[in-house]
Motif scaffolding. Structure first.
Motif, mmCIF file in Angstrom:
data_model
loop_
_atom_site.group_PDB
_atom_site.id
_atom_site.type_symbol
_atom_site.label_atom_id
_atom_site.label_comp_id
_atom_site.label_asym_id
_atom_site.label_seq_id
_atom_site.Cartn_x
_atom_site.Cartn_y
_atom_site.Cartn_z
ATOM 1 N N ASP A 165 0.822 -1.217 0.000
ATOM 2 C CA ASP A 165 0.000 0.000 0.000
ATOM 3 C C ASP A 165 0.861 1.275 0.000
ATOM 4 O O ASP A 165 0.343 2.384 0.105
ATOM 5 N N LEU A 166 2.182 1.107 -0.094
ATOM 6 C CA LEU A 166 3.156 2.199 -0.142
ATOM 7 C C LEU A 166 3.147 3.089 1.102
ATOM 8 O O LEU A 166 3.627 4.218 1.068
ATOM 9 N N SER A 167 2.623 2.559 2.215
ATOM 10 C CA SER A 167 2.567 3.333 3.455
ATOM 11 C C SER A 167 3.908 3.380 4.188
ATOM 12 O O SER A 167 4.072 4.144 5.116
ATOM 13 N N GLY A 168 4.832 2.570 3.778
ATOM 14 C CA GLY A 168 6.136 2.516 4.429
ATOM 15 C C GLY A 168 6.957 1.412 3.797
ATOM 16 O O GLY A 168 6.636 0.939 2.701
ATOM 17 N N SER A 169 8.002 0.998 4.483
ATOM 18 C CA SER A 169 8.831 -0.076 3.955
ATOM 19 C C SER A 169 9.439 -0.880 5.098
ATOM 20 O O SER A 169 9.450 -0.446 6.245
ATOM 21 N N LYS A 170 9.918 -2.066 4.741
ATOM 22 C CA LYS A 170 10.645 -2.890 5.698
ATOM 23 C C LYS A 170 11.958 -3.292 5.045
ATOM 24 O O LYS A 170 12.123 -3.186 3.832
ATOM 25 N N ARG A 171 12.888 -3.736 5.833
ATOM 26 C CA ARG A 171 14.172 -4.196 5.299
ATOM 27 C C ARG A 171 14.028 -5.652 4.889
ATOM 28 O O ARG A 171 13.428 -6.451 5.600
ATOM 29 N N ARG A 172 14.593 -5.954 3.724
ATOM 30 C CA ARG A 172 14.436 -7.305 3.194
ATOM 31 C C ARG A 172 15.702 -7.714 2.465
ATOM 32 O O ARG A 172 16.353 -6.904 1.807
ATOM 33 N N LEU A 173 16.030 -8.998 2.561
ATOM 34 C CA LEU A 173 17.149 -9.549 1.805
ATOM 35 C C LEU A 173 16.703 -9.834 0.379
ATOM 36 O O LEU A 173 15.583 -10.305 0.150
ATOM 37 N N VAL A 174 17.591 -9.547 -0.567
ATOM 38 C CA VAL A 174 17.349 -9.857 -1.968
ATOM 39 C C VAL A 174 18.637 -10.401 -2.580
ATOM 40 O O VAL A 174 19.733 -10.148 -2.079
#
Length: 123
Positions: free
Chosen positions: A17-26
């Protein structure tokens, strides 16, 4: 500083929903020539939330890494791709081992392969 194919990096990943972000491995899947020529890279999502792989996911365990440890078994989702500017990478995490990288890139090719192109046509 250009990143290399097979590196696992930590990036900010937006909520749907583009309300924020989280850290993620890619996992970086774009090749080194691309990565040094363009400001962005192509990555595949790594998740620890799924319990079993689907047709376009691979199990990722600590033994698949050249260095470091995963907190838990995860999946590389080669059908969940996106581009991100290299400047947005928060940090390097690890490097995927050669055998698992080869397996990942093979599955990625299958994702885009068109079976009709491999059929032989009669004259």
């Amino acid at each position: 500083m250009a990143y290399k194919q097979g590196e696992i990096v930590l990036v900010p990943f937006p909520y749907s929903d583009l309300s924020g972000s989280k850290r993620r491995l890619v996992l970086i899947v774009s090749n080194d020539a691309y990565n040094t020529s363009f400001p962005d890279i192509v990555v595949a999502v790594i998740t620890s939330k799924a319990t079993k792989p689907d047709a376009y996911s691979l199990i990722l365990e600590s033994k698949d890494l050249e260095i470091g440890q995963l907190p838990e078994a995860s999946l590389i989702r080669v059908h969940k791709l996106f581009t991100i500017e290299q400047s947005r990478i928060l940090r390097r995490f690890s490097i995927l081992g050669t055998a698992k990288l080869r397996e990942t890139l093979s599955l990625l090719r299958q994702l885009f392969d068109h079976p009709a192109l491999h059929q032989t046509q009669s004259p």
